[in-house]
Design a protein around this motif. Structure first.
Motif, short mmCIF file in Angstrom:
data_model
loop_
_atom_site.label_atom_id
_atom_site.label_comp_id
_atom_site.label_asym_id
_atom_site.label_seq_id
_atom_site.Cartn_x
_atom_site.Cartn_y
_atom_site.Cartn_z
N ALA A 72 79.75 3.16 -64.24
CA ALA A 72 80.28 4.35 -64.90
C ALA A 72 79.62 5.58 -64.27
O ALA A 72 78.59 5.46 -63.60
CB ALA A 72 79.98 4.29 -66.40
N PRO A 73 80.20 6.77 -64.45
CA PRO A 73 79.56 7.99 -63.92
C PRO A 73 78.11 8.10 -64.36
O PRO A 73 77.78 7.88 -65.53
CB PRO A 73 80.43 9.10 -64.50
N GLY A 74 77.23 8.41 -63.42
CA GLY A 74 75.81 8.57 -63.70
C GLY A 74 75.00 7.29 -63.63
O GLY A 74 73.77 7.33 -63.68
N GLU A 75 75.66 6.13 -63.48
CA GLU A 75 74.95 4.85 -63.51
C GLU A 75 74.43 4.35 -62.15
O GLU A 75 73.46 3.60 -62.13
CB GLU A 75 75.84 3.77 -64.11
N PRO A 76 75.07 4.65 -61.01
CA PRO A 76 74.61 4.06 -59.75
C PRO A 76 73.13 4.30 -59.48
O PRO A 76 72.62 5.40 -59.72
CB PRO A 76 75.49 4.76 -58.70
N LYS A 77 72.45 3.27 -58.99
CA LYS A 77 71.01 3.32 -58.78
C LYS A 77 70.65 2.77 -57.41
O LYS A 77 71.43 2.05 -56.80
CB LYS A 77 70.27 2.53 -59.86
N GLY A 78 69.45 3.08 -56.95
CA GLY A 78 68.97 2.58 -55.67
C GLY A 78 67.54 2.13 -55.76
O GLY A 78 67.11 1.58 -56.78
N THR A 79 66.77 2.37 -54.69
CA THR A 79 65.35 2.04 -54.68
C THR A 79 64.55 3.28 -54.32
O THR A 79 65.03 4.15 -53.59
CB THR A 79 65.04 0.95 -53.64
N PRO A 80 63.32 3.40 -54.83
CA PRO A 80 62.45 4.50 -54.39
C PRO A 80 61.86 4.18 -53.02
O PRO A 80 62.04 3.09 -52.49
CB PRO A 80 61.36 4.53 -55.47
N TRP A 81 61.13 5.15 -52.44
CA TRP A 81 60.44 4.90 -51.18
C TRP A 81 59.46 3.74 -51.34
O TRP A 81 58.72 3.66 -52.33
CB TRP A 81 59.67 6.15 -50.74
N HIS A 82 59.46 2.82 -50.37
CA HIS A 82 58.55 1.68 -50.42
C HIS A 82 58.32 1.17 -49.00
O HIS A 82 59.12 1.41 -48.10
CB HIS A 82 59.08 0.58 -51.34
N PRO A 83 57.22 0.43 -48.79
CA PRO A 83 56.87 -0.04 -47.44
C PRO A 83 57.35 -1.47 -47.18
O PRO A 83 57.66 -2.23 -48.10
CB PRO A 83 55.35 -0.01 -47.47
N HIS A 84 57.40 -1.84 -45.89
CA HIS A 84 57.62 -3.22 -45.47
C HIS A 84 56.82 -3.47 -44.18
O HIS A 84 56.59 -2.55 -43.39
CB HIS A 84 59.09 -3.49 -45.19
N ARG A 85 56.46 -4.72 -43.98
CA ARG A 85 55.84 -5.14 -42.72
C ARG A 85 56.11 -6.63 -42.51
O ARG A 85 56.14 -7.42 -43.45
CB ARG A 85 54.32 -4.89 -42.73
N GLY A 86 56.35 -7.01 -41.24
CA GLY A 86 56.37 -8.42 -40.88
C GLY A 86 57.70 -9.13 -40.89
O GLY A 86 57.76 -10.33 -40.61
N PHE A 87 58.81 -8.40 -41.17
CA PHE A 87 60.11 -9.06 -41.22
C PHE A 87 61.21 -8.02 -41.02
O PHE A 87 60.95 -6.85 -40.73
CB PHE A 87 60.29 -9.80 -42.55
N GLU A 88 62.47 -8.46 -41.17
CA GLU A 88 63.62 -7.57 -41.03
C GLU A 88 64.44 -7.59 -42.31
O GLU A 88 64.59 -8.64 -42.94
CB GLU A 88 64.51 -8.01 -39.86
N THR A 89 64.97 -6.42 -42.71
CA THR A 89 65.91 -6.35 -43.83
C THR A 89 67.31 -6.12 -43.28
O THR A 89 67.51 -5.27 -42.41
CB THR A 89 65.55 -5.24 -44.83
N VAL A 90 68.27 -6.87 -43.81
CA VAL A 90 69.66 -6.76 -43.39
C VAL A 90 70.48 -6.43 -44.64
O VAL A 90 70.57 -7.25 -45.55
CB VAL A 90 70.16 -8.07 -42.75
N THR A 91 71.05 -5.24 -44.68
CA THR A 91 71.84 -4.81 -45.84
C THR A 91 73.30 -4.71 -45.43
O THR A 91 73.66 -3.94 -44.54
CB THR A 91 71.35 -3.46 -46.37
N TYR A 92 74.14 -5.51 -46.09
CA TYR A 92 75.57 -5.62 -45.78
C TYR A 92 76.35 -5.13 -46.99
O TYR A 92 76.21 -5.67 -48.09
CB TYR A 92 75.90 -7.08 -45.46
N ILE A 93 77.15 -4.09 -46.80
CA ILE A 93 77.90 -3.50 -47.90
C ILE A 93 79.36 -3.94 -47.84
O ILE A 93 80.02 -3.77 -46.81
CB ILE A 93 77.80 -1.96 -47.87
N ILE A 94 79.86 -4.46 -48.94
CA ILE A 94 81.23 -4.92 -49.03
C ILE A 94 82.09 -3.87 -49.74
O ILE A 94 83.18 -3.53 -49.29
CB ILE A 94 81.30 -6.27 -49.77
#
Length: 321
Positions: A72-94
Motif C-alpha cells: 500500500a502507499p507508504g509501505e515499501p521498505k528496504g535496508t539501511p547502510w550495512h557492511p559485507h565481506r567475503g562473498f557476493e550478493t546477487v539481487t534479481y528483481i522480478i
C-alpha cells in the motif's frame, strides 16, 4: 511475473534434449519449505535455504525470496547502510524497483528482470531501498537475493559491481517450446549468461507453461537446486510434488527434471555451482573461513576500513546487521 520475456518462445535457441540413454537423472534428495520472516527495515521474505545443510548448498550461503508483496502507499521498505565481506550478493528483481548504492561508487535502479551483482570481497558498505515514487504510490514488489561464497583465495579481492539489465540475459526455449529459460550467470548447454563470477556457478530463471515438463543438462561437478517461486508441479524423474516456497536439492547425475501442474504455470529458479569445500564461518554480514577472520572483519568495519558512506547518503545510518 514479467521479468524478461518474449513474444515468440519458439523463435528462441533451444536447449538440447539430453540423451535419455546415457544421461543419469539426478534424484531428489530433499524438498524443504522456506519459513517466512522479515529483513532490513521490515520487508517480508521467505528463507529459501532454511533447514538445508551447508554442504548441500556449497558454494551458496543464503537466499531470500523478497515478497511477492503488493504494498500500500507508504509501505515499501528496504535496508539501511550495512557492511559485507567475503562473498557476493546477487539481487534479481522480478516485479517492482530497487535502488542500490555502495561505498565503492556502484549502484543504480534495477527493475523487472534486472540483476545487481555486488562482490563484497575485502569489504564494502551498501544500501538497498525502494525509489521514492514507489514509496508514495505503493505497488507490487518481488525479487531474490542470493549470497555466493568466495573461495579463500578471493575472499579479499577488490569490491566490484555488475549492473545486469534484463535484456542482457540469454533467452532459451526448452526442446518442445513449453518453457522459457533466462540464463543470468554461468553456462547452460553452451549458452552463457552475462554475470561474471569468481566461483563457477549457473543461475537460471525458468517459466514453464501449464503441463510442461523440462529436463536440463547439468554439469556433474556442480550441485543442483531448484526453488519454486510461483505455481506448483513436480521435481525429479519420479515426480515429487513441489509448490511455491519450496526448495528441491538434487543428488548426483547429469540432468535435472521439473514439470508444471496441468492447470497452472510454474516459475523455478535453478542454481548450481562447483563446491568450494572450505570451512565457512558466517556471522551477520560477513562470510569468512575462521572465527578470527570474522572478528577482524567487525574490527575493520568499526575502524572504517570497509569504506565510508558517500556524503550524498550520509543522512542514513549504517548498521552491522
Amino acid at each position: 511475473m514479467p521479468a524478461v520475456t518474449t513474444d515468440n518462445v519458439l523463435a528462441l535457441p533451444r536447449v538440447a534434449e539430453p540423451d535419455r540413454v546415457a544421461a543419469r537423472p539426478r534424484p531428489v534428495v530433499s524438498v524443504t519449505t522456506a519459513p517466512k520472516g522479515y529483513e532490513g527495515e521490515g520487508f517480508p521474505v521467505r528463507r529459501a535455504f532454511a533447514g538445508v545443510e551447508l554442504r548441500a548448498l556449497d558454494p551458496f550461503i543464503h537466499m531470500d525470496q523478497m515478497g511477492e508483496v503488493d504494498y500500500a502507499p507508504g509501505e515499501p521498505k528496504g535496508t539501511p547502510w550495512h557492511p559485507h565481506r567475503g562473498f557476493e550478493t546477487v539481487t534479481y528483481i522480478i516485479d517492482g524497483e530497487f535502488v542500490h548504492h555502495d561505498s565503492n561508487g556502484g549502484g543504480g535502479t534495477i527493475t523487472n528482470g534486472d540483476t545487481q551483482w555486488m562482490t563484497a570481497g575485502s569489504g564494502i558498505l551498501h544500501i538497498e531501498t525502494p525509489p521514492e515514487h514507489l514509496v508514495v504510490s505503493g505497488g507490487l514488489f518481488h525479487g531474490f537475493q542470493l549470497w555466493v561464497n568466495l573461495p579463500r583465495t578471493n575472499k579479499l579481492v577488490a569490491p566490484r559491481y555488475q549492473d545486469i539489465r534484463g535484456g542482457q540475459v540469454s533467452l532459451l526455449a526448452s526442446p518442445d517450446g513449453g518453457a522459457l529459460l533466462r540464463v543470468i550467470a554461468g553456462d547452460l548447454d553452451g549458452h552463457a549468461g552475462p554475470g561474471v563470477t569468481y566461483t563457477p556457478i549457473t543461475l537460471v530463471h525458468a517459466t514453464l507453461s501449464a503441463g510442461a515438463s523440462l529436463t536440463l543438462p547439468w554439469r556433474p561437478d556442480f550441485n543442483a537446486l531448484a526453488y519454486v517461486m510461483a505455481g506448483k508441479g513436480t521435481v525429479g524423474a519420479k515426480g515429487r510434488p513441489v509448490e511455491l516456497g519450496q526448495l528441491a536439492v538434487f543428488g548426483a547425475g547429469d540432468t535435472i527434471t521439473v514439470a508444471a501442474d496441468a492447470k497452472q504455470s510454474m516459475d523455478v529458479l535453478f542454481l548450481g555451482g562447483q563446491p568450494i569445500r572450505e570451512p565457512v564461518v558466517a556471522y551477520g554480514p560477513f562470510v569468512m573461513n575462521t572465527k578470527a577472520e570474522v572478528m577482524q572483519a567487525f574490527e575493520d568495519y568499526q575502524a572504517g576500513r570497509l569504506g565510508s558512506i558517500p556524503a550524498a547518503h550520509a543522512d542514513v545510518r549504517g548498521e552491522a546487521s
